[in-house]
Write a protein that holds these residues in place. Structure first.
Motif, mmCIF file in Angstrom:
data_model
loop_
_atom_site.group_PDB
_atom_site.id
_atom_site.type_symbol
_atom_site.label_atom_id
_atom_site.label_comp_id
_atom_site.label_asym_id
_atom_site.label_seq_id
_atom_site.Cartn_x
_atom_site.Cartn_y
_atom_site.Cartn_z
ATOM 1 N N LEU A 14 0.792 -1.238 0.000
ATOM 2 C CA LEU A 14 0.000 0.000 0.000
ATOM 3 C C LEU A 14 0.823 1.287 0.000
ATOM 4 C CD1 LEU A 14 -3.152 -0.770 2.174
ATOM 5 C CD2 LEU A 14 -2.897 -0.802 -0.318
ATOM 6 N N PRO A 15 1.878 1.427 0.801
ATOM 7 C CA PRO A 15 2.638 2.685 0.731
ATOM 8 C C PRO A 15 3.207 2.946 -0.667
ATOM 9 C CG PRO A 15 3.200 1.482 2.722
ATOM 10 C CD PRO A 15 2.364 0.556 1.880
ATOM 11 N N ASP A 16 3.742 1.920 -1.316
ATOM 12 C CA ASP A 16 4.260 2.086 -2.675
ATOM 13 C C ASP A 16 3.129 2.364 -3.659
ATOM 14 O OD1 ASP A 16 6.941 1.745 -2.009
ATOM 15 O OD2 ASP A 16 6.870 -0.424 -2.325
ATOM 16 N N VAL A 17 2.025 1.652 -3.504
ATOM 17 C CA VAL A 17 0.878 1.843 -4.402
ATOM 18 C C VAL A 17 0.367 3.275 -4.289
ATOM 19 C CG1 VAL A 17 -1.537 1.163 -4.787
ATOM 20 C CG2 VAL A 17 0.236 -0.588 -4.500
ATOM 21 N N GLU A 18 0.253 3.783 -3.085
ATOM 22 C CA GLU A 18 -0.217 5.161 -2.907
ATOM 23 C C GLU A 18 0.751 6.159 -3.536
ATOM 24 O OE1 GLU A 18 -2.095 8.185 0.381
ATOM 25 O OE2 GLU A 18 -1.368 6.243 1.047
ATOM 26 N N ARG A 19 2.042 5.947 -3.325
ATOM 27 C CA ARG A 19 3.053 6.841 -3.924
ATOM 28 C C ARG A 19 2.937 6.825 -5.443
ATOM 29 N NH1 ARG A 19 7.283 5.408 -6.484
ATOM 30 N NH2 ARG A 19 7.318 3.299 -5.637
ATOM 31 N N ILE A 20 2.776 5.645 -6.026
ATOM 32 C CA ILE A 20 2.683 5.518 -7.479
ATOM 33 C C ILE A 20 1.425 6.210 -7.999
ATOM 34 C CG2 ILE A 20 2.373 3.865 -9.371
ATOM 35 C CD1 ILE A 20 4.089 1.891 -7.602
ATOM 36 N N ARG A 22 -0.219 8.700 -6.672
ATOM 37 C CA ARG A 22 -0.044 10.158 -6.588
ATOM 38 C C ARG A 22 0.852 10.661 -7.721
ATOM 39 N NH1 ARG A 22 -2.601 11.968 -2.202
ATOM 40 N NH2 ARG A 22 -2.911 10.560 -0.429
ATOM 41 N N ARG A 23 1.904 9.908 -8.035
ATOM 42 C CA ARG A 23 2.784 10.303 -9.148
ATOM 43 C C ARG A 23 2.039 10.170 -10.477
ATOM 44 N NH1 ARG A 23 5.831 13.800 -11.231
ATOM 45 N NH2 ARG A 23 7.097 13.003 -12.932
ATOM 46 N N LEU A 24 1.256 9.118 -10.655
ATOM 47 C CA LEU A 24 0.457 8.964 -11.875
ATOM 48 C C LEU A 24 -0.454 10.170 -12.094
ATOM 49 C CD1 LEU A 24 -0.563 5.197 -11.759
ATOM 50 C CD2 LEU A 24 0.644 6.319 -13.651
ATOM 51 N N PHE A 69 4.302 7.328 -17.445
ATOM 52 C CA PHE A 69 2.982 6.853 -17.028
ATOM 53 C C PHE A 69 2.887 5.339 -17.202
ATOM 54 C CE2 PHE A 69 -1.540 6.088 -17.175
ATOM 55 C CZ PHE A 69 -2.068 7.012 -16.284
ATOM 56 N N ALA A 70 3.299 4.851 -18.371
ATOM 57 C CA ALA A 70 3.249 3.406 -18.640
ATOM 58 C C ALA A 70 4.142 2.640 -17.670
ATOM 59 C CB ALA A 70 3.648 3.122 -20.082
ATOM 60 N N ALA A 71 5.320 3.173 -17.379
ATOM 61 C CA ALA A 71 6.234 2.512 -16.440
ATOM 62 C C ALA A 71 5.641 2.473 -15.034
ATOM 63 C CB ALA A 71 7.588 3.229 -16.429
ATOM 64 N N LEU A 72 4.954 3.523 -14.636
ATOM 65 C CA LEU A 72 4.324 3.554 -13.321
ATOM 66 C C LEU A 72 3.184 2.541 -13.226
ATOM 67 C CD1 LEU A 72 4.346 7.402 -12.754
ATOM 68 C CD2 LEU A 72 5.536 5.719 -11.329
ATOM 69 N N VAL A 73 2.402 2.409 -14.291
ATOM 70 C CA VAL A 73 1.334 1.400 -14.316
ATOM 71 C C VAL A 73 1.954 0.002 -14.213
ATOM 72 C CG1 VAL A 73 -0.509 0.365 -15.701
ATOM 73 C CG2 VAL A 73 -0.347 2.860 -15.495
ATOM 74 N N ASP A 74 3.049 -0.225 -14.921
ATOM 75 C CA ASP A 74 3.754 -1.508 -14.825
ATOM 76 C C ASP A 74 4.227 -1.763 -13.395
ATOM 77 O OD1 ASP A 74 3.397 -2.045 -17.515
ATOM 78 O OD2 ASP A 74 5.432 -1.456 -18.092
ATOM 79 N N GLU A 75 4.735 -0.713 -12.745
ATOM 80 C CA GLU A 75 5.195 -0.856 -11.365
ATOM 81 C C GLU A 75 4.035 -1.231 -10.440
ATOM 82 O OE1 GLU A 75 7.643 1.645 -7.933
ATOM 83 O OE2 GLU A 75 7.373 2.547 -9.905
ATOM 84 N N LEU A 76 2.882 -0.599 -10.649
ATOM 85 C CA LEU A 76 1.686 -0.974 -9.877
ATOM 86 C C LEU A 76 1.385 -2.453 -10.053
ATOM 87 C CD1 LEU A 76 -1.130 1.716 -10.313
ATOM 88 C CD2 LEU A 76 -0.013 0.992 -8.204
ATOM 89 N N GLU A 77 1.416 -2.905 -11.301
ATOM 90 C CA GLU A 77 1.089 -4.298 -11.601
ATOM 91 C C GLU A 77 2.087 -5.255 -10.965
ATOM 92 O OE1 GLU A 77 0.670 -4.289 -15.867
ATOM 93 O OE2 GLU A 77 -1.296 -3.331 -15.746
ATOM 94 N N ARG A 78 3.349 -4.856 -10.862
ATOM 95 C CA ARG A 78 4.345 -5.707 -10.187
ATOM 96 C C ARG A 78 4.003 -5.894 -8.709
ATOM 97 N NH1 ARG A 78 7.730 -2.931 -13.616
ATOM 98 N NH2 ARG A 78 8.489 -1.519 -11.997
#
Length: 138
Positions: A14-20, A22-24, A69-78
């Motif tokens: 969750l902390p990483d997901v929230e950070r991502i 907000r950046r998205l 944006f695409a890289a951040l979505v990929d990071e979420l999916e990881r």
């Protein structure tokens, strides 16, 4: 296909997901502003009030934002998160309740994952984890 995650894995993410998320949002907003600026520059070029060099530089910046944006979505999916609504900051995590696949549901501003819904349901079908058959309370 999203990967299955446990409640504990999703909670740790969750902390990483929230950070991502907000950046998205920031990347999306910047890209939308840049797209509007580019449209204005193209119109200005027709009036000979802008240069192709300026347009090219702005287009490169927009391209970079789209890649980020695409890289951040990929990071979420990881992390096992599936972005459902960027404005709400809504994500689902595919999980199991016994032998049944479900989505653990979370949105920015919530302090923990407290809801779930079936695969065919959405945000409106969220139910508290306490209503999940066979799942211990969190």
């Amino acid at each position: 296909m999203p990967r299955l995650v446990t409640y504990e894995e999703a909670s740790r993410a969750l902390p990483d997901v929230e950070r991502i998320i907000r950046r998205l949002r920031r990347v999306r907003d910047e890209a939308l502003g840049l797209r509007t600026r580019l449209e204005g520059l193209w119109a200005a070029l027709e009036r000979e009030e802008a240069s192709l060099e300026t347009i090219a530089a702005e287009q490169r910046r927009l391209d970079a934002l789209q890649e980020e944006f695409a890289a951040l979505v990929d990071e979420l999916e990881r992390h096992g998160a599936i972005l459902r609504d960027l404005d709400l900051g809504l994500v689902d995590f595919l999980s199991l309740a016994g032998q049944v696949q479900i989505y653990l549901c979370w949105r920015v501003g919530e302090d923990a994952i407290r809801y779930w819904h079936g695969l065919a349901e959405g945000y409106a079908g969220r139910k508290p984890l306490s209503a999940l058959p066979g799942r211990r309370r969190h």
